[in-house]
Design an enzyme around this catalytic site. Sequence first.
Site, mmCIF file in Angstrom:
data_model
loop_
_atom_site.group_PDB
_atom_site.id
_atom_site.type_symbol
_atom_site.label_atom_id
_atom_site.label_comp_id
_atom_site.label_asym_id
_atom_site.label_seq_id
_atom_site.Cartn_x
_atom_site.Cartn_y
_atom_site.Cartn_z
ATOM 1 N N HIS A 1 5.576 -9.944 -1.406
ATOM 2 C CA HIS A 1 4.873 -11.034 -2.068
ATOM 3 C C HIS A 1 5.755 -11.749 -3.093
ATOM 4 O O HIS A 1 5.421 -12.866 -3.503
ATOM 5 C CB HIS A 1 3.631 -10.495 -2.786
ATOM 6 C CG HIS A 1 2.373 -10.574 -1.979
ATOM 7 N ND1 HIS A 1 1.971 -11.701 -1.301
ATOM 8 C CD2 HIS A 1 1.387 -9.654 -1.775
ATOM 9 C CE1 HIS A 1 0.809 -11.487 -0.704
ATOM 10 N NE2 HIS A 1 0.439 -10.245 -0.961
ATOM 11 N N GLU B 1 0.424 -7.676 -6.615
ATOM 12 C CA GLU B 1 1.827 -8.085 -6.576
ATOM 13 C C GLU B 1 2.307 -8.805 -7.825
ATOM 14 O O GLU B 1 3.276 -9.569 -7.765
ATOM 15 C CB GLU B 1 2.055 -9.001 -5.369
ATOM 16 C CG GLU B 1 1.414 -10.393 -5.452
ATOM 17 C CD GLU B 1 0.043 -10.490 -4.833
ATOM 18 O OE1 GLU B 1 -0.403 -11.616 -4.521
ATOM 19 O OE2 GLU B 1 -0.598 -9.444 -4.654
ATOM 20 N N ASN B 2 1.695 -8.604 -8.985
ATOM 21 C CA ASN B 2 2.102 -9.292 -10.207
ATOM 22 C C ASN B 2 3.626 -9.359 -10.335
ATOM 23 O O ASN B 2 4.318 -8.365 -10.135
ATOM 24 C CB ASN B 2 1.550 -8.562 -11.430
ATOM 25 C CG ASN B 2 0.112 -8.143 -11.254
ATOM 26 O OD1 ASN B 2 -0.775 -8.961 -11.115
ATOM 27 N ND2 ASN B 2 -0.111 -6.830 -11.228
ATOM 28 N N HIS C 1 4.510 -4.424 1.274
ATOM 29 C CA HIS C 1 3.659 -5.619 1.219
ATOM 30 C C HIS C 1 3.726 -6.279 -0.157
ATOM 31 O O HIS C 1 3.956 -7.496 -0.268
ATOM 32 C CB HIS C 1 2.220 -5.218 1.546
ATOM 33 C CG HIS C 1 1.246 -6.348 1.565
ATOM 34 N ND1 HIS C 1 0.772 -6.893 2.721
ATOM 35 C CD2 HIS C 1 0.647 -7.032 0.559
ATOM 36 C CE1 HIS C 1 -0.075 -7.879 2.438
ATOM 37 N NE2 HIS C 1 -0.174 -7.960 1.127
ATOM 38 N N GLU C 2 3.514 -5.478 -1.205
ATOM 39 C CA GLU C 2 3.495 -6.068 -2.548
ATOM 40 C C GLU C 2 4.871 -6.576 -2.958
ATOM 41 O O GLU C 2 4.976 -7.614 -3.620
ATOM 42 C CB GLU C 2 2.963 -5.046 -3.560
ATOM 43 C CG GLU C 2 1.594 -4.477 -3.234
ATOM 44 C CD GLU C 2 0.533 -5.534 -2.970
ATOM 45 O OE1 GLU C 2 0.596 -6.618 -3.584
ATOM 46 O OE2 GLU C 2 -0.369 -5.288 -2.147
#
Length: 867
Positions: free
Chosen positions: A304, A267-268, A300-301
């Site tokens: 984040h 998730e950067n 999901h990412e």
Amino acid sequence: MRDAENVTIRLADYQPPAYLIDEIALVFSLEPEQTLVAASSHVRRSGAERAPLELNGERLELQSVAIDGEPLAPSGYRVEPGKLIILDPPASFRLDIATRISPAANTHLEGLYMSGGRFCTQCEAEGFRAITYYLDRPDVLARFAVRIEADKAAYPTLLSNGNLVESGDMDGGRHFAVWIDPHPKPAYLFALCAGKYESIHDTFTTKSGRHVALGIYVDPGDAERARYAMDALKRSMKWDEEAFQREYDLGAFNIVAVRDFNFGAMENKGLNIFNSALILADADTATDADFEAIEAVVGHEYFHNWTGNRITCRDWFQLCLKEGLTVYREQEFSADQRSRPVQRIKDVKRLRGRQFGEDAGPLAHPVRPSSYQKIDNFYTATVYEKGGELIRMLKRIIGAEAFARGMQLYFERCDGAAATIEDFIACFEEAAGRNLEDFKRWYEQAGTPALHVRGAYDSKARTYELRIAQRTPATPGQSVKHPVPIPLEIGLLAPDGAIIASKIEGDTISRLQHHVVVTAPETTLRFGDVTEAPIPSVLRGFSAPVTLDDNLSVAQRLAQMAHDPDAFTRWEAGQTIARAIMLGEVKDAAPALAKALGRELDRAQEDPAFAALALRLPDLNELILASPAPDPEALYAARETLRRTVATSLRERLQPIAAAPSETPFSASAEAAGRRALKAAALDLLASLGPDQSATFDDAFDTARSMSETMAALEALGASGGDGFDEALSRFYQRWQANPLVIDKWFAVQAASPRADALARAQRLREHPEFNLKNPNRVRSLVAAFAMRNPRAFHAADGGGYRFLASLAEQIDPLNPALAARLLTPFESWKRFDAGRQAHAKAALEGLVALTHLSKNTREMVERTLA
């Protein structure tokens, strides 16, 4: 050296950092063999006392160190394994560090490495220290400015976190790009990608009217297969605005798909990096499960961005704070995009399949662990899936409105901070106006609570009494357990299927369903106005991650299958009957179960995805977990016997479903996927009848117009034991040998097939020219598929499966320790088996632990498994 390396880190020993870094400017001069990294950081002491500055670093070649522009003399610093120590730094200063690294030689896939000729990073959990010396811990948040320089022809696209503020050409055919992320973040969220890509682009307009540029970067030739991921991203962004009032906060959001990746995705901030298997999809190359996974993981990412990035975790013990919470958000997103009841059942199957076994074995640990040696080993189902269940329970306990207020308070209070579980729970205590101290036990105790429920009906008083006892088994390091608050959704059903309204003691209103939270070791609930002896449904919606012993008869469960208003309870009733038959706990119930499953086919048009789940009987791993003394071969035989009974009873109805033509044009919708799932379930049941059904499976393979249908036919050919399996595999390979993700499926379908030659087949595949130890997807497609999805072969009595897995872990460990350690998870159940199997498993594990140069990751995993 071994003792020094394997240091145990404990939550109780946490200390805030002695120094903080407010800003860091990074300059990368990219070359595959020798990349130069210049890091300029503003560092300040966080306390009054002078102290050395200890920076983390791994596999780095230090070039220079300077403070405030002056080179630091060798007497001013010390390099130790894993550390650069600045001995007497000032209270506030600029620290300049230059390092040299070799991305091409980095097979660990942590830090900066090469994948498919492109540069890529993975910094969670502790990968940034393989890029430069730094305070690589999640409670150090800095603003990052990144300048990337590279050969323009070889690496035309240069990406990092945040917003692109400058780019241009340089001498010598090189070029540069400067990215600035205005939001402070820990180093584990840093990302960089550089190379030749194809890309697709779109825009998203936030609810406040800002325009966000969206880009997905993939291997050349794969761009069209990223369309579904882009659609999922836009739906995720809209959903988060509507469901959690969270708006995206940068001008750009980019995703890069890479071939070689240890995880699913990362998730950067502003630059998500994905395993290509979770971005690329079309009807020909991806299954419906792939489409679902892409939708879920993209969501999901993205989610984040707030639960993980804007609010991160203070230390790695708080990992569940970002991962469990985001799993819950992902599951809610998927439920809103698809069928909520079906999604809930799939989530429960995933939890039970991965986490219940973890809780029952030597690797059991609390959702918030109290210690670790390598945090990489705690990216587990307990932290993720059970952590998500805790959020769901919290909402049930305090109510939807208080939960929504608590989430908004958490976003407001902790934005820009590195938070703890205590910070999170405090927001909900304030929002709900209640003490939640007992709820924290869910984070502190390992193990799956077991509920023992018994009912008694008083016909004269028209009352019904439910006695509920909870007990959590002992787990490694935790012999004493305390009761936890368990939310229950309880309904009463008459034997004829009528729903019974009743008053629970203390309530003045009759209700069709009762919300109850049990907190004591033993609780008695009394219901009034109960007109006849009821069938209790105690765990509707799977309201808590527990096991349930409710002592219902087969007849009562059949009534639940037919009439309970809760989809999970209907599904669970059938699964429980099937499990009891296969474990030998009930006799003569198979015909009744087959008839009940026939009724599911009667109403399959209402929800084919639910019918498909109902037809899939408990798998062998579940039976092994449920058996006090599992014999894999005997359990496999019992399972196949029941499957044959059901298939024989329903054959005339299953065959038309299995022979249904492919739908054209292809649709990835939940409805269409449900129909394909039902077809696959029919093929799976028919496979239990053996090679006599080969013509059906051959025809399904020949006429398949989607990868879902192709794989369903291949799996049926494998499970049926017929000769057509190898011919179909050969044709499949010839068609798809140029597509790595599809060839992963070719490896996996063979490794997971429960055939007598499974181990020999896996050993041949290990020597196949397309098998690549350096590619995690390919390794998992063979090794994980064999050890996790083929328990009959993995737990073979001669120990061959154990030796196969251990030998591969030994081979992979020097290349990629994190991957090797995770591959060993299937050993977690070894102590449940007979003495012979235990001896073989122990020998395989002890052989690994005896290796002198075993990595910290793998050594910790093996030692915990043996303990």
